[in-house]
Design a protein around this motif. Structure first.
Motif, PDB file in Angstrom:
ATOM      1  N   ARG A 192      -0.748   1.155  10.577  1.00 15.20           N
ATOM      2  CA  ARG A 192      -1.962   0.589   9.957  1.00 15.20           C
ATOM      3  C   ARG A 192      -2.501  -0.577  10.787  1.00 15.20           C
ATOM      4  N   GLU A 203       0.826  -1.207   0.000  1.00 16.26           N
ATOM      5  CA  GLU A 203       0.000   0.000   0.000  1.00 16.26           C
ATOM      6  C   GLU A 203       0.863   1.261   0.000  1.00 16.26           C
ATOM      7  N   ARG A 226      -5.200   6.780   5.993  1.00 19.84           N
ATOM      8  CA  ARG A 226      -5.860   5.529   5.585  1.00 19.84           C
ATOM      9  C   ARG A 226      -6.710   4.976   6.728  1.00 19.84           C
TER      10      ARG A 226
END
Length: 277
Positions: A126, A85, A153
């Motif tokens: 994350r 990502e 995100r």
């Protein structure tokens, strides 16, 4: 005497080091030639003079994925997806390239974007979805942008967070002053110890990456300890130099694990990530 018996006889004698010298010399020479080749290429193609950037070898990247998986207790396949990502975030990459080209220090910075172990920071943010990250030591703000990208995100998935970035240099953090990354970054200029003492929110994730002396690193962890939220994680970028975080983890009843990166096509031996949880 056949060849095998002759070699064994030599190996038992005082002549063994002399007989083995040519083979040993060739191995050292080949190794040094590779290092010199990589070093010479870097000298003429890179502009960096400190805080070097590089890619990781494929094996080192895979070890990093497992390091994050174990310390953050998430499936390794998910960690690999996080690494992909950040590496395929073209918007962030293009911003860093443009900002670097326009910066006052552009003569001492490479335009090619290479995150090295920072992709591990991204995956940790994350995976753990912290509400408040604190990093000490910002420099250009490359790591800050990586952390901010992970926080954005997370926010898009319903888990908002912010990063407080501490540096003593008023010129630090120029990469992280653009939108949308700046929307989740609080850049504080000043001494890291005083700035940590002034924090008014619990800290879910703390990253030491400032003054790498043993004493200062230890003071940062001691100072942030009463500011930590339950289950907070502590990271250090200094793990290949000191044992400070491991000692702190032992004293505070935490687990500790270290990862050492291997740069691809670079003379620098690399740094690492230490994590206590």
């Amino acid at each position: 005497m056949d060849g095998t018996k002759f070699r064994r006889a030599i190996a038992r004698s005082r002549l063994a080091p002399v007989a083995a010298f040519p083979k040993r010399f060739l191995r050292v020479a080949r190794h040094d030639a590779r290092v010199l080749n990589v070093s010479a290429r870097w000298l003429f193609t890179s502009r960096e003079h400190h805080n070097y950037t590089y890619d990781l070898t494929r094996l080192s990247r895979e070890h990093l994925a497992w390091f994050v998986s174990v310390t953050c207790e998430v499936p390794v396949k998910q960690v690999r997806a996080y690494l992909d990502e950040i590496e395929h975030d073209d918007t962030l990459r293009q911003h860093i390239e443009r900002a670097t080209a326009a910066a006052d220090r552009r003569g001492l910075a490479d335009r090619r974007v290479r995150y090295a172990r920072r992709i591990g920071w991204y995956a940790i943010v994350r995976a753990t979805r912290p509400g408040h990250v604190v990093e000490t030591g910002v420099d250009k703000g490359l790591g800050t942008c990586v952390i901010a990208s992970a926080l954005l995100r997370n926010a898009a998935e319903g888990a908002p967070g912010r990063v407080t970035s501490l540096d003593i240099n008023p010129e630090a953090g120029y990469l992280a002053k653009a939108e949308p990354w700046a929307t989740v970054v609080d850049l504080v200029i000043g001494d890291s110890i005083a700035s940590i003492k002034a924090l008014d929110r619990p800290v879910d994730l703390f990253l030491h990456d400032s003054n790498h002396s043993t004493g200062h690193e230890r003071r940062e962890f001691q100072t942030v300890e009463p500011k930590l939220a339950p289950g907070a994680r502590l990271l250090t970028d200094n793990v290949t130099v000191t044992n400070v975080l491991a000692e702190h983890a032992e004293k505070t009843g935490r687990r500790f694990l270290a990862y050492r990166e291997t740069p691809a096509r670079h003379w620098y031996p690399g740094d690492g990530i230490g994590l206590a949880w």
